[in-house]
Motif scaffolding. Structure first.
Motif, mmCIF file in Angstrom:
data_model
loop_
_atom_site.group_PDB
_atom_site.id
_atom_site.type_symbol
_atom_site.label_atom_id
_atom_site.label_comp_id
_atom_site.label_asym_id
_atom_site.label_seq_id
_atom_site.Cartn_x
_atom_site.Cartn_y
_atom_site.Cartn_z
ATOM 1 N N MET A 13 0.932 -1.245 0.067
ATOM 2 C CA MET A 13 0.062 -0.010 -0.039
ATOM 3 C C MET A 13 0.705 1.241 0.191
ATOM 4 O O MET A 13 1.870 1.261 0.738
ATOM 5 C CB MET A 13 -0.823 -0.070 1.196
ATOM 6 N N LEU A 14 0.606 2.111 -0.923
ATOM 7 C CA LEU A 14 1.259 3.499 -0.923
ATOM 8 C C LEU A 14 0.284 4.221 -0.116
ATOM 9 O O LEU A 14 -0.820 4.846 -0.455
ATOM 10 C CB LEU A 14 1.103 3.925 -2.175
ATOM 11 N N LEU A 15 0.748 4.520 1.281
ATOM 12 C CA LEU A 15 -0.021 5.388 2.062
ATOM 13 C C LEU A 15 -0.320 6.684 1.805
ATOM 14 O O LEU A 15 -1.153 7.400 1.621
ATOM 15 C CB LEU A 15 0.598 5.420 3.447
ATOM 16 N N ASP A 16 1.132 7.283 1.340
ATOM 17 C CA ASP A 16 1.072 8.808 0.982
ATOM 18 C C ASP A 16 2.248 9.188 0.099
ATOM 19 O O ASP A 16 3.188 8.521 0.237
ATOM 20 C CB ASP A 16 0.918 9.477 2.374
ATOM 21 N N LEU A 17 1.864 10.559 -0.562
ATOM 22 C CA LEU A 17 3.033 10.701 -1.464
ATOM 23 C C LEU A 17 3.127 12.176 -1.288
ATOM 24 O O LEU A 17 2.044 12.727 -1.594
ATOM 25 C CB LEU A 17 2.767 10.220 -2.952
ATOM 26 N N THR A 18 4.047 12.634 -1.131
ATOM 27 C CA THR A 18 3.962 14.180 -0.969
ATOM 28 C C THR A 18 5.424 14.725 -1.311
ATOM 29 O O THR A 18 6.330 14.094 -1.454
ATOM 30 C CB THR A 18 3.503 14.786 0.409
ATOM 31 N N CYS A 19 5.344 16.016 -1.260
ATOM 32 C CA CYS A 19 6.750 16.855 -1.729
ATOM 33 C C CYS A 19 6.965 18.025 -0.621
ATOM 34 O O CYS A 19 5.941 18.414 0.028
ATOM 35 C CB CYS A 19 6.648 17.415 -3.009
ATOM 36 N N VAL A 36 8.475 12.695 -0.573
ATOM 37 C CA VAL A 36 8.221 11.769 0.657
ATOM 38 C C VAL A 36 7.475 10.722 0.188
ATOM 39 O O VAL A 36 6.036 11.129 -0.061
ATOM 40 C CB VAL A 36 7.786 12.710 1.688
ATOM 41 N N PHE A 61 3.261 1.130 3.286
ATOM 42 C CA PHE A 61 2.768 0.306 4.493
ATOM 43 C C PHE A 61 2.791 -1.100 3.999
ATOM 44 O O PHE A 61 2.248 -1.363 2.932
ATOM 45 C CB PHE A 61 1.242 1.097 4.835
ATOM 46 N N ARG A 67 5.151 0.822 8.824
ATOM 47 C CA ARG A 67 4.936 2.064 7.873
ATOM 48 C C ARG A 67 6.769 2.244 7.725
ATOM 49 O O ARG A 67 7.421 2.264 8.610
ATOM 50 C CB ARG A 67 4.529 3.166 8.345
ATOM 51 N N ARG A 86 9.175 5.346 5.423
ATOM 52 C CA ARG A 86 9.121 6.587 4.845
ATOM 53 C C ARG A 86 10.509 6.786 3.901
ATOM 54 O O ARG A 86 11.642 6.357 4.395
ATOM 55 C CB ARG A 86 9.000 7.901 5.917
ATOM 56 N N ASN A 124 -3.197 4.845 -6.910
ATOM 57 C CA ASN A 124 -3.403 5.563 -6.339
ATOM 58 C C ASN A 124 -2.217 6.902 -6.588
ATOM 59 O O ASN A 124 -2.554 7.986 -6.076
ATOM 60 C CB ASN A 124 -3.845 5.847 -5.041
ATOM 61 N N LEU A 175 -2.285 11.423 -6.736
ATOM 62 C CA LEU A 175 -1.181 11.816 -5.830
ATOM 63 C C LEU A 175 -0.167 12.689 -6.843
ATOM 64 O O LEU A 175 0.473 13.614 -5.941
ATOM 65 C CB LEU A 175 -0.602 10.951 -4.938
#
Lengths: 164, 160, 442
Positions: B55-61, B74, B78, B85, B87, B108, B112
């Motif tokens: 699972m890709l929980l989150d992706l940000t910059c 970032v 998961f 988790r 990072r 997803n 994102l």
């Protein structure tokens, strides 16, 4: 009107204008333009607990062409602004606009690049409701104020020649 | 609980010794700094059993204005089976802010990455449809960059 | 730039537009569809109509001031958002709330979850034509909001949960209000079960419509009730227990097929579990640190301030619990932590230490300053894992704050899962996903 004593049909006197206002103020069809948080309070106000229908403004129409009153409920961003203006333009006269909640009134706490600072920069507004979000009592109060305004307003009902 | 966290980190270190720059931990979260070229390999490696980071929980910059490697991507991965988790971080240079897209691996990542492109102007190589997500066509600049003023509005229609 | 759906359009099909001012799109999403008859062969979503610049505005606010913006992210369950944000800060600062405060947080969180599910299902049922269910569920929500209002002073946007604890204690008769809220919600849930769960029209529109397999759901990053409806047992409250969830007994309802009906059913059963948790908390919650039930005793605030100019006040000061804060005696039970809590109002107005610590908290450049670094913390929000990723550079403003919005990942899958279904299926599908504009567009 029936008379109290003998039950015969009587009469009342009024002006045509105020009768028109009376008729219009109790048959406000609303178009809720719900975008954000205030929608939750609008739902509360419209449902059984607070019940806007008691005041003759419970009938929700989800097409602007059948509505008299535009409720702008929530934040309007710059991306949403053309949509709101289109909706307003599609409504038929007579029409009234209510700015519902701090974001619609002035942009509220969102003073930044994305949010329109008050919907009166896009469309004319009749009643402003403050609060973030406003409580249902405030909403009812504001809509009664709008009804008073409609009652007093001069309604254009005579045939008028178009000014060429 | 098949594999411990330490084992995974060690495996990663062995397999990608050239591409992992640093491994740190802060407030109980593990952070792995990687080179941007190796991102897809590392994610593919971790997605398979026995790690199963599916699972890709989150992706940000993050924008570190003023530094040479200005943008930092970032990724939060998961693993449902390990309940863990991780990072990952990769730095991008300002004049070459491109990174490989994760869309073939995680679905997803599509939205994102569009969000990051919209907000920071980072390009993703291999993304099928890189288009602004939150802002509209005709919007100039990238609002979450530190040099974009907070109140600079670009209205779509004329305001009164 | 042409939309993808325009580029891919086939011959003989029809392109139609749905939203953003469509009642079923909740005002903030636009769906573009390519139809062959009634069948959807391609779909594209456009969002961002409620983009309010949350992340940018947070970089310009102090940690303390930012709390009000988290209220308005998922505006159906603001208290869960508060908790998520505050607990991320607590993780960075290394403090923990007192036990009573944790129980208060759990009670309010679980009630918020019930509100969230009630609203989601009410909207979904209304869009399928069941207006009665909508009215019933809103009625139940009002009873819950009565408790919220009594405790926090506001109906929705409460900003009640603070770093180090909660803003004030429960009022003295909270158990009565809670009991009423639980009983009324149970009644409504029973009624709605009867109205919807075996309703043939509803079943036709939801059963085996928009089926999502567990692999697809995981690949899209789904969490929360939507993931659990596909049969994957993942709940942040069980996987990474926070607050006092590890001391409570509750089950996680799972679905089998992952269709619209399962998403509806999982939410229905989760509400029952939440109410169960609230009942356990009511029995387990520790006693308040002061037993003073009434605030009628003591000096009037104005008198106390006057007296404090000449000597140190020793008498108790009368305070209204509905105004800022709560009495000093209750503080040990609900707030703890140095340099990050607002001192009691008695201290602020009557002695110099309280005044200085108050100033220290609100002066620019002071206030809550987490150590340099970054942290990710997640709580179980109304529609899934609600994560906050905060980078601090040691000042009183966050360098960067990112919200992992659960419904962002869920709505991203809509394009794929409605393909091949009929036009009318979009409405229950979209309803069962529980799209919240504030969280999706941020």
């Amino acid at each position: 009107m029936k008379h109290k004593k003998d039950g015969k049909v009587g009469f009342i006197t009024t002006t045509f204008n105020s009768m028109l206002g009376w008729g219009r103020k109790f048959s406000l069809y609303q178009y809720p333009f719900i975008t954000a948080c205030c929608g939750m309070e609008y739902m509360s106000a419209a449902c059984a607990h607070y019940d806007l229908d008691r005041f003759g403004m419970g009938w929700t129409r989800f097409t602007p062409r059948q509505a008299d009153m535009l409720l702008v409920v929530g934040t309007i961003s710059h991306k949403e602004a053309p949509v709101l203006r289109t909706v307003y333009d599609q409504m038929t006269e007579p029409k009234w606009v209510v700015a519902f909640g701090a974001c619609a009134v002035s942009g509220g706490i969102y003073d930044n690049y994305a949010v329109v600072q008050g919907i009166d920069r896009i469309i004319p507004v009749d009643v402003y409701i403050p609060g973030c979000p406003p409580r249902p009592e405030t909403i009812i109060n504001a809509l009664i104020k709008l009804q008073e305004k409609i009652q007093k307003e001069g309604h254009e009902w005579r045939f008028q020649k178009k000014k060429s | 609980m098949a594999i411990s966290k330490e084992k995974i980190l060690e495996d990663l270190k062995q397999k990608f010794s050239d591409n992992i720059l640093d491994m740190t931990a802060q407030f109980g979260d593990d952070i792995i700094h990687i080179k941007k070229e190796a991102l897809q390999d590392i994610v593919n490696f971790l997605k398979e059993d026995p790690y199963a980071f599916t699972m890709l929980l989150d992706l940000t910059c993050v924008d570190y204005q003023g530094e040479e490697e200005r943008f930092e991507m970032v990724y939060h991965l998961f693993s449902l089976s390990l309940n863990l988790r991780l990072r990952f971080k990769a730095r991008l240079k300002q004049n070459d802010c491109k990174i490989v897209s994760l869309t073939p691996i995680f679905k997803n990542a599509n939205w994102l990455e569009r969000e990051v492109y919209d907000m920071f102007g980072v390009h993703f190589e291999g993304h099928p449809y890189l288009r602004r997500l939150f802002m509209y066509d005709g919007f100039e600049g990238h609002p979450l960059r530190k040099d974009y003023p907070l109140r600079k509005q670009q209205p779509k229609i004329d305001l009164r | 730039m042409k939309y993808r759906i325009q580029q891919e359009a086939r011959e003989g099909t029809m392109l139609i537009n749905m939203g953003p001012s469509h009642p079923a799109m909740h005002g903030t999403t636009r769906v573009m569809l390519e139809l062959d008859g009634e069948k959807i062969i391609n779909c594209e979503l456009e969002m961002g109509y409620l983009h309010r610049g949350f992340e940018k505005i947070c970089e310009n606010k102090t940690f303390f001031n930012m709390l009000i913006y988290t209220d308005r992210m998922n505006y159906v369950s603001p208290l869960i958002n508060n908790t998520g944000y505050v607990m991320t800060l607590e993780k960075m600062l290394g403090i923990e709330a007192p036990e009573r405060a944790q129980y208060i947080r759990v009670i309010l969180n679980e009630f918020s979850r019930v509100c969230d599910h009630l609203t989601a299902l009410a909207a979904m049922c209304m869009e399928c034509g069941a207006f009665t269910v909508f009215l019933y569920m809103m009625k139940a929500r009002e009873y819950i909001w009565d408790l919220m209002e009594q405790t926090t002073g506001a109906r929705m946007t409460t900003s009640f949960i603070r770093v180090g604890g909660v803003r004030s204690d429960f009022p003295s008769d909270w158990k009565k209000t809670t009991r009423i809220a639980i009983d009324e919600t149970r009644k409504v849930l029973k009624d709605c079960h009867g109205l919807m769960s075996k309703n043939k029209i509803f079943l036709n529109r939801t059963r085996d419509v928009a089926i999502v397999t567990s692999e697809l759901a995981i690949n899209y990053g789904w969490t929360g009730p939507c993931l659990r409806s596909t049969g994957v047992n993942y709940d942040v409250r069980k996987a990474f227990p926070y607050l006092v969830y590890d001391q409570l007994e509750f089950e996680i309802p799972l679905g089998e097929r992952g269709d619209n009906f399962d998403r509806y059913m999982v939410r229905m059963q989760e509400m029952e579990q939440s109410l169960r948790m609230v009942e356990q908390c009511m029995a387990k919650i520790p006693k308040p640190s002061s037993s003073s039930e009434s605030v009628t005793k003591g000096l009037e605030p104005a008198e106390a301030i006057k007296a404090s100019r000449t000597k140190k006040p020793e008498e108790r000061i009368k305070l209204s619990p509905n105004l800022e804060g709560t009495e000093k005696e209750k503080y040990p039970g609900i707030l703890s932590g140095k340099k990050c809590i607002v001192p009691p109002k008695e201290d602020t107005y009557t002695n110099i230490e309280g005044l200085i610590s108050h100033f220290k908290l609100f002066m620019r450049g002071h206030g809550i300053r987490p150590p340099k670094g970054e942290a990710y913390f997640a709580v179980e929000g109304g529609s899934g894992e609600l994560g906050f990723y905060i980078i601090s550079d040691g000042t009183d403003k966050p360098y960067r704050l990112h919200l992992r919005a659960p419904c962002f990942h869920i709505v991203a899958a809509l394009e794929e899962i409605v393909r091949g279904n009929y036009l009318a299926d979009i409405i229950p599908t979209f309803g069962s996903m529980n799209m919240i504009g504030g969280e999706l567009d941020r």
